[in-house]
Every structure is written in structure tokens, then in C-alpha cells.
Design a protein around this motif. Structure first.
Motif, PDB file in Angstrom:
ATOM      1  N   GLU A 246       1.153  -1.592  -0.101  1.00 41.71           N
ATOM      2  CA  GLU A 246       0.008  -0.008   0.242  1.00 41.71           C
ATOM      3  C   GLU A 246       0.835   1.120  -0.050  1.00 41.71           C
ATOM      4  N   TYR A 247       1.901   1.546   0.953  1.00 38.69           N
ATOM      5  CA  TYR A 247       2.873   2.546   1.061  1.00 38.69           C
ATOM      6  C   TYR A 247       3.437   2.452  -0.814  1.00 38.69           C
ATOM      7  N   ALA A 248       4.016   1.421  -0.950  1.00 40.03           N
ATOM      8  CA  ALA A 248       4.887   1.278  -2.039  1.00 40.03           C
ATOM      9  C   ALA A 248       4.082   1.482  -3.071  1.00 40.03           C
ATOM     10  N   SER A 249       2.752   2.174  -3.553  1.00 42.36           N
ATOM     11  CA  SER A 249       1.941   1.732  -4.594  1.00 42.36           C
ATOM     12  C   SER A 249       2.069   3.301  -4.694  1.00 42.36           C
ATOM     13  N   ILE A 250       2.115   4.013  -3.629  1.00 40.26           N
ATOM     14  CA  ILE A 250       1.663   5.616  -4.463  1.00 40.26           C
ATOM     15  C   ILE A 250       3.256   6.092  -4.351  1.00 40.26           C
ATOM     16  N   ALA A 251       4.450   6.082  -4.524  1.00 38.05           N
ATOM     17  CA  ALA A 251       5.902   6.391  -4.915  1.00 38.05           C
ATOM     18  C   ALA A 251       5.794   5.957  -5.959  1.00 38.05           C
ATOM     19  N   ARG A 252       5.164   4.135  -6.249  1.00 36.32           N
ATOM     20  CA  ARG A 252       4.746   3.670  -8.024  1.00 36.32           C
ATOM     21  C   ARG A 252       4.193   4.636  -8.932  1.00 36.32           C
ATOM     22  N   GLU A 253       2.999   4.630  -7.756  1.00 30.00           N
ATOM     23  CA  GLU A 253       2.224   5.665  -9.348  1.00 30.00           C
ATOM     24  C   GLU A 253       2.341   6.891 -10.105  1.00 30.00           C
ATOM     25  N   MET A 254       3.252   7.478  -8.267  1.00 28.50           N
ATOM     26  CA  MET A 254       3.332   8.381  -8.862  1.00 28.50           C
ATOM     27  C   MET A 254       4.011   8.723  -9.591  1.00 28.50           C
ATOM     28  N   LYS A 255       5.377   7.936  -9.905  1.00 24.13           N
ATOM     29  CA  LYS A 255       6.075   7.902 -10.906  1.00 24.13           C
ATOM     30  C   LYS A 255       6.039   7.194 -11.870  1.00 24.13           C
ATOM     31  N   VAL A 257       3.371   8.200 -13.409  1.00 27.84           N
ATOM     32  CA  VAL A 257       2.713   9.908 -14.029  1.00 27.84           C
ATOM     33  C   VAL A 257       4.237  10.211 -14.670  1.00 27.84           C
ATOM     34  N   ALA A 258       4.798  10.192 -13.903  1.00 28.83           N
ATOM     35  CA  ALA A 258       6.129  10.942 -13.852  1.00 28.83           C
ATOM     36  C   ALA A 258       7.078  10.772 -15.538  1.00 28.83           C
ATOM     37  N   GLY A 259       6.730   8.862 -15.593  1.00 29.79           N
ATOM     38  CA  GLY A 259       7.571   8.511 -16.667  1.00 29.79           C
ATOM     39  C   GLY A 259       6.982   8.428 -17.995  1.00 29.79           C
ATOM     40  N   PHE A 260       5.459   8.762 -17.651  1.00 29.88           N
ATOM     41  CA  PHE A 260       4.908   9.417 -19.188  1.00 29.88           C
ATOM     42  C   PHE A 260       5.277  10.392 -19.251  1.00 29.88           C
ATOM     43  N   PHE A 261       5.801  11.759 -19.158  1.00 32.62           N
ATOM     44  CA  PHE A 261       6.704  12.607 -19.167  1.00 32.62           C
ATOM     45  C   PHE A 261       8.495  12.275 -19.673  1.00 32.62           C
ATOM     46  N   ASP A 262       8.636  10.729 -19.613  1.00 31.29           N
ATOM     47  CA  ASP A 262      10.272  10.375 -19.829  1.00 31.29           C
ATOM     48  C   ASP A 262      10.858  11.076 -18.287  1.00 31.29           C
ATOM     49  N   CYS A 263       9.995  11.752 -16.981  1.00 31.22           N
ATOM     50  CA  CYS A 263      10.784  11.754 -15.856  1.00 31.22           C
ATOM     51  C   CYS A 263      10.818  10.899 -15.302  1.00 31.22           C
ATOM     52  N   GLU A 264      12.588  11.291 -14.088  1.00 31.48           N
ATOM     53  CA  GLU A 264      11.963   9.823 -12.481  1.00 31.48           C
ATOM     54  C   GLU A 264      11.067  10.485 -11.958  1.00 31.48           C
ATOM     55  N   THR A 265      10.827  11.270 -11.375  1.00 33.38           N
ATOM     56  CA  THR A 265       9.632  12.006 -10.142  1.00 33.38           C
ATOM     57  C   THR A 265       8.951  13.267 -10.735  1.00 33.38           C
ATOM     58  N   LEU A 266       8.229  13.222 -10.378  1.00 31.28           N
ATOM     59  CA  LEU A 266       7.048  14.302 -10.186  1.00 31.28           C
ATOM     60  C   LEU A 266       7.874  15.872 -10.515  1.00 31.28           C
ATOM     61  N   ARG A 267       9.306  15.678  -9.783  1.00 35.45           N
ATOM     62  CA  ARG A 267       9.550  17.110  -9.094  1.00 35.45           C
ATOM     63  C   ARG A 267       9.602  17.912 -10.809  1.00 35.45           C
ATOM     64  N   SER A 268      10.250  17.060 -11.321  1.00 39.46           N
ATOM     65  CA  SER A 268      10.620  17.968 -12.182  1.00 39.46           C
ATOM     66  C   SER A 268       9.794  18.268 -13.818  1.00 39.46           C
ATOM     67  N   ASP A 287      -7.165   6.690 -12.862  1.00 40.67           N
ATOM     68  CA  ASP A 287      -7.904   8.248 -11.648  1.00 40.67           C
ATOM     69  C   ASP A 287      -6.819   8.110 -10.533  1.00 40.67           C
ATOM     70  N   ARG A 288      -6.785   6.919  -9.716  1.00 40.16           N
ATOM     71  CA  ARG A 288      -6.198   7.193  -8.267  1.00 40.16           C
ATOM     72  C   ARG A 288      -5.112   7.644  -8.279  1.00 40.16           C
ATOM     73  N   ALA A 289      -4.068   7.486  -9.465  1.00 43.05           N
ATOM     74  CA  ALA A 289      -2.809   7.573 -10.178  1.00 43.05           C
ATOM     75  C   ALA A 289      -2.376   9.029 -10.396  1.00 43.05           C
ATOM     76  N   VAL A 290      -3.171   9.786 -10.804  1.00 43.05           N
ATOM     77  CA  VAL A 290      -3.546  10.968 -11.583  1.00 43.05           C
ATOM     78  C   VAL A 290      -3.776  11.805  -9.944  1.00 43.05           C
ATOM     79  N   LEU A 291      -5.007  11.258  -9.719  1.00 43.12           N
ATOM     80  CA  LEU A 291      -5.495  11.910  -8.214  1.00 43.12           C
ATOM     81  C   LEU A 291      -3.873  12.253  -6.884  1.00 43.12           C
ATOM     82  N   ARG A 292      -2.710  11.024  -7.203  1.00 42.11           N
ATOM     83  CA  ARG A 292      -2.054  11.603  -6.245  1.00 42.11           C
ATOM     84  C   ARG A 292      -0.941  12.121  -6.917  1.00 42.11           C
TER      85      ARG A 292
END
Length: 415
Positions: A246-255, A257-268, A287-292
Motif C-alpha cells: 500500500e505504501y509502495a503503491s503511492i510512490a510507484r503510481e506517482m513515478k 505518471v512522471a514516466g509518461f513525461f520521460d521523467c523519473e519523479t514528479l518534481r521535474s 484516476d487514483r494515480a492522477v489524483l495522487r
């Protein structure tokens, strides 16, 4: 840098000093009983931490605001030349690590032995000296409370190695980075760096993880008591079993989404990037990944608001941002209860009771990683007794903990 050595009176508030001294003396007795003798020894301490804003942003190079608390893990330590690190934690079996074997042991995952071995490896990998010692530890950091008992333990081991073998010259930032390495690679938990950094540095800290190798840290001065509020952590008695994914899924889903833009993390990225591509992101990742991802960007902004409010003495604005962080965690980050178990929602119950008792005063929010465990509340003094009573009526006597902020991170302690 100077070794971080503190007098007992500098580590603990006046009201606790006598009881803490007795605690250290009791740990000496525990050491002697377990190891058979007590020779030339030293004392070390590392605090737990509370996250105030920045829920689940550090693993995507985000911003956080956290503080160390007056609950800690302490150690009585003797240096040895036997090539082993032997740690006996009060109430737990002894861990004995051979420092000539620092490979990952799969059968040690999720154990304290893995943390010790990982910190040793992290020191060696970073070019620092390591060696043997034996220690007896006791802890007041509540396990499963979101106060980061594992991070406190990692920082404690790192602080001991720094002082015994590196003249106390390893910076708190480096100790935290090594501790995170141990938790990620050896313990098997994909945590960000916030827990270890807050435990190691101490006090109120605003941390920007845009560059994980060189995080930007700012110490903030604040006294909640001046504003007539107490910091409470409430243990909602949730079941922590099988929540790692459950914890790991948060970082995984955020990353993802970042990968869609060829980025490693959302901070970029920016919030505008998400909104301009929201339909494609929803279709590809759900939708959950987008909301996160949306939570990440707004939470970063809230950390800035929290820091600004405290600097300006605008405590009402600080409380407002804390409430907003809690609401976003519930609605968008969705770490209040696991989707696999909708029957048990102890954090939701705790938040409801807290909000009802506070009655538009103070603030409350999920604390730590979420899904089970604890909530955090800033409670006006005039309703503190009622708040504690209402919480303990549901979750049991001793479930509501009134904490203070500690201004010292991992350190050697002089009695």
C-alpha cells in the motif's frame, strides 16, 4: 564539523530530566545483565519524528516540514575489536552482525538485523570507517505510530559509528542518507528520505529534496505552547500487517505518471503538465494515480505556506494549511485506509472524533504513512483534557500522546 555531543539537560526538558537519568541508569543495568559486565561505555540517543506537512512527497523529490519529538531510542555502547556489531534491544532478541559479511540477506528483510547490516554497508560504501561494538538499547518511540521508530534506530546506529570510528565527523545529512539506504536496500521498505532526515537533524526542519544528494534544509523556530496549542498523536490501533505494498503503491503510481513525461519523479514537472494531459493520464494509469500526482503538487505548495506562516507568527494560517494537508491526503492521496479492507477504517473514525471535539478549532490530519496507525492533532489547551478523554474512550487508555518538539537530532549524550 564538531562531534554532536549534548548534555542530558540539553536533550530533555526539565520535567523529564530525572526520569530520563533513571532510564539511562536502568539501561546500564540492562547492558551489564545481558553482556555480563559493564566497562568503558558511552551513551547515544536518536529521536522519533513527526511529519507536519508534506505527506508522501519525499520519494518524488518533494518538500516536507517535519520535526523531531521528545520520544527517542537510547543506547549504552562499548567499542569492541571482535569484528561484530551486537545489539540487544530491550524486549527483543539480540542481533549480532559480522562486519565482514555485509551483503543483503533476504531472510533478514523487515528485521532490525537488516537495518544494522545496511547501515554498516552504507558507511563502508561511502568510504567511512566501521568497526565492532556492543550495545543495549531501549526505546520510547511508539512502534507503528508514524513516529518512525525504524528511522530512529537506523540513525542511532549511524550516530554510534560516526562517533566511535569517525571522530563524530559524519554529518547528520549523511547519516540520514545512509539510514535511508539501509531501509530501502536491506530492510526492503521503499521509503523517502524525510523520516531519517528529521530524526538525524533535529528540531523543526523544512526540507527540499529536489536534489536528494544535497537536500536544502532550513531550521524553523516555533513554540506551539506560545500559541496555546498542544501536539497530540493518537494511536487508532490499526493493523499494520501486509501494508508495505500500500505504501509502495503511492510512490510507484506517482513515478508512473512522471514516466509518461520521460521523467523519473514528479518534481521535474508542474501541475499544469498534469492538467494539460489529464485525459491521457487517466486512461493510461487510472484516476487514483492522477489524483495522487495532483496531491503532490498542491502539498509542495502547502509546505511553503506552513513555513511562511510560522515565520510570520500567523498560527491560524498554519493550522489552515495543516487541515488542507489532511483533507488532500484523504481525498486525493487516499492513504487513510487500504482499499483491500474497507470494513476497518480506524483512522477515519479517529479523524471524525477529533474534528467533532475540536469543533473548528486547532487542526487534525493523518500522521505518517497512513492506512493504519495514527492521526496528528494540534489541540487548544482549553479542550486538551476533553480531547484526550474522547480519544481514549474509543481507542483505549494511553492511546493519545501529548508530545513536545526536541531540538536535538542523533547525538552522543553526556550524563
Amino acid at each position: 564539523m564538531k562531534p554532536i555531543v549534548r548534555n542530558l539537560n540539553d536533550v530533555y526538558p526539565e520535567a523529564q530530566r530525572e526520569s530520563q537519568l533513571q532510564r539511562y541508569r536502568a539501561a546500564e543495568v540492562g547492558f551489564a545483565e545481558h553482556f555480563g559486565e559493564l566497562g568503558n561505555h558511552r551513551f547515544f540517543s536518536a529521536p522519533g519524528r513527526t511529519e507536519i506537512c508534506g505527506n508522501h512527497t519525499d520519494h518524488n523529490n518533494g518538500k516536507v516540514f517535519a520535526a523531531s519529538v521528545d520520544l527517542d531510542v537510547i543506547a549504552v555502547v562499548e567499542q569492541t575489536d571482535d569484528g561484530f556489531v551486537t545489539i540487544k534491544s530491550d524486549g527483543f532478541p539480540e542481533d549480532k552482525i559480522d562486519i565482514s559479511d555485509l551483503d543483503v540477506h533476504e531472510d533478514e528483510k523487515n528485521t532490525s538485523a537488516a537495518l544494522i547490516r545496511g547501515v554498516l554497508k552504507g558507511f563502508r560504501k561511502s568510504g567511512h570507517k566501521i568497526g565492532g561494538f556492543r550495545a543495549f538499547t531501549t526505546s520510547t518511540v511508539l512502534k507503528g505510530s508514524g513516529l518512525s521508530s525504524s528511522a530512529a534506530f537506523e540513525v542511532l546506529v549511524g550516530t554510534i559509528l560516526s562517533h566511535l570510528y569517525n571522530k563524530g565527523q559524519i554529518t547528520p545529512i549523511k547519516v540520514a542518507q545512509i539510514a535511508q539506504f539501509a531501509e530501502n536496500e536491506y530492510f526492503g521498505k521503499p521509503s523517502g528520505l524525510m523520516d531519517q532526515m528529521a530524526c538525524s537533524v533535529g528540531g523543526f526542519v523544512a526540507i527540499d529534496f529536489k536534489d536528494n544528494d544535497i537536500p536544502v534544509i532550513e531550521n524553523i523556530t516555533c513554540d506551539f505552547e506560545k500559541y496555546g496549542h498542544a501536539l497530540c498523536i493518537v494511536d487508532a490501533k490499526g493493523d499494520h500487517a501486509d501494508l508495505t505494498d500500500e505504501y509502495a503503491s503511492i510512490a510507484r503510481e506517482m513515478k508512473e505518471v512522471a514516466g509518461f513525461f520521460d521523467c523519473e519523479t514528479l518534481r521535474s514537472l508542474s501541475f499544469a503538465d498534469i492538467m494539460l494531459n489529464i485525459n491521457d493520464l487517466r486512461e493510461k494509469f487510472g484516476d487514483r494515480a492522477v489524483l495522487r500526482a495532483i496531491h503532490f503538487f498542491h502539498e509542495n505548495e502547502r509546505v511553503e505556506k506552513v513555513v511562511h506562516a510560522l515565520k510570520k507568527g500567523e498560527f491560524d494560517n498554519f493550522l489552515l494549511s495543516v487541515k488542507e494537508s489532511g483533507d488532500s491526503s484523504f481525498k486525493y492521496l487516499q492513504n487513510i485506509y487500504p482499499n483491500s479492507d474497507i470494513r476497518h477504517q480506524c483512522l477515519s473514525i479517529a479523524l471524525n472524533i477529533a474534528e467533532s471535539t475540536l469543533h473548528r478549532k486547532g487542526a487534525c490530519r493523518v500522521h505518517g504513512g497512513g492506512f493504519a496507525g495514527t492521526i496528528q492533532a494540534f489541540v487548544p489547551f482549553d479542550i486538551l483534557t476533553q480531547f484526550k478523554m474522547n480519544m481514549e474512550k474509543v481507542f483505549g487508555v494511553g492511546s493519545c500522546h501529548i508530545l513536545s518538539i526536541r531540538n536535538v537530532g542523533g547525538c552522543e549524550v553526556l550524563l
